[in-house]
Design a protein around this motif. Sequence first.
Motif, PDB file in Angstrom:
ATOM      1  N   ASN A  72     -70.330  23.881 -17.757  1.00  0.00           N
ATOM      2  CA  ASN A  72     -70.984  25.076 -18.256  1.00  0.00           C
ATOM      3  C   ASN A  72     -71.949  25.646 -17.216  1.00  0.00           C
ATOM      4  N   ALA A  74     -74.056  28.165 -17.537  1.00  0.00           N
ATOM      5  CA  ALA A  74     -75.388  28.413 -18.104  1.00  0.00           C
ATOM      6  C   ALA A  74     -76.226  27.142 -18.083  1.00  0.00           C
ATOM      7  N   GLN A 142     -71.970  31.866 -23.959  1.00  0.00           N
ATOM      8  CA  GLN A 142     -73.106  32.311 -23.161  1.00  0.00           C
ATOM      9  C   GLN A 142     -74.133  33.036 -24.017  1.00  0.00           C
ATOM     10  N   GLN A 201     -77.504  35.215 -15.714  1.00  0.00           N
ATOM     11  CA  GLN A 201     -76.181  35.392 -16.293  1.00  0.00           C
ATOM     12  C   GLN A 201     -75.764  36.863 -16.355  1.00  0.00           C
TER      13      GLN A 201
END
Length: 279
Positions: A72, A74, A142, A201
């Motif tokens: 991941n 994030a 996300q 992001q």
Amino acid sequence: MTGDVWQQIFTFDDYGELLALVHNSLIAGAVLGLVGGVIGTFVMMRDLAFAVHGVAELSFAGASAALLLGVNVAAGSLAGSIVAALIIGALGVRAKDRNSVIGILMPFGLGLGVLFLALYKGRAANKFGLLTGQIVAVDTVQMSWLVGTSVVVLVALAVIWRPLVFASLDPDVAAARGVPVGILSPVFMVLLGLTVAVSIQVVGALLVLALLVTPAAAAMRITASPLRVTLLSVAFAVTSVVGGILLALGSSVPISPYVTTISFTLYLACRAVGGVRAR
């Protein structure tokens, strides 16, 4: 030639159909504007604009490592930000020491990030997006990370709001009055690290300052009240991110130039207003 360049920057063909594709991104932009505008007020009060960039570089390194490992992104970004925040908070007690630590961390984090991206053999868009942001890459997972982290940051800031304002404006007097200045500093750095991680992001690592510094700096040009600065900072940050997404939609240009241009224009306008009022 000029017409082709202009069409790349502002293209509104099939705008309605494309708008439906960035529903999550618009929500993410509004959330980021809210949390970025709030925490940006304290960034300016505590003179931590340089620290934002330092945290962003290690957050970028963490996200790049996660991309390389196939985990991941994030989570990797959050891990990098927390590490940077803890290092700056632990070692940078005085402003001179803090800036030296950040100056060391920045090239190290950027170098690691570039190394991880060079080793990554996946889509080039994934590499580019970590640096300059993406408007259609905010999926449900996300979004959950972004909203959840933002809620944690906002709740924590609400809890420590009054002592943090006091410690930010006059740390010596605050310490004399019994405010735990030594504890508030690392706590705030962790909250800043979380905010930087979720901001990357959408707006990317290189231009996160446009979200966490410029709106608050603009607001401080026209008012000195911490509450009004925060409200204006949030309004400017939301306008910059959401406006940047709407302008970037349909063009071949990344979101970052639009966000930074709107943010910088607001800053110039506030500076002009502040100059007129001062005269």
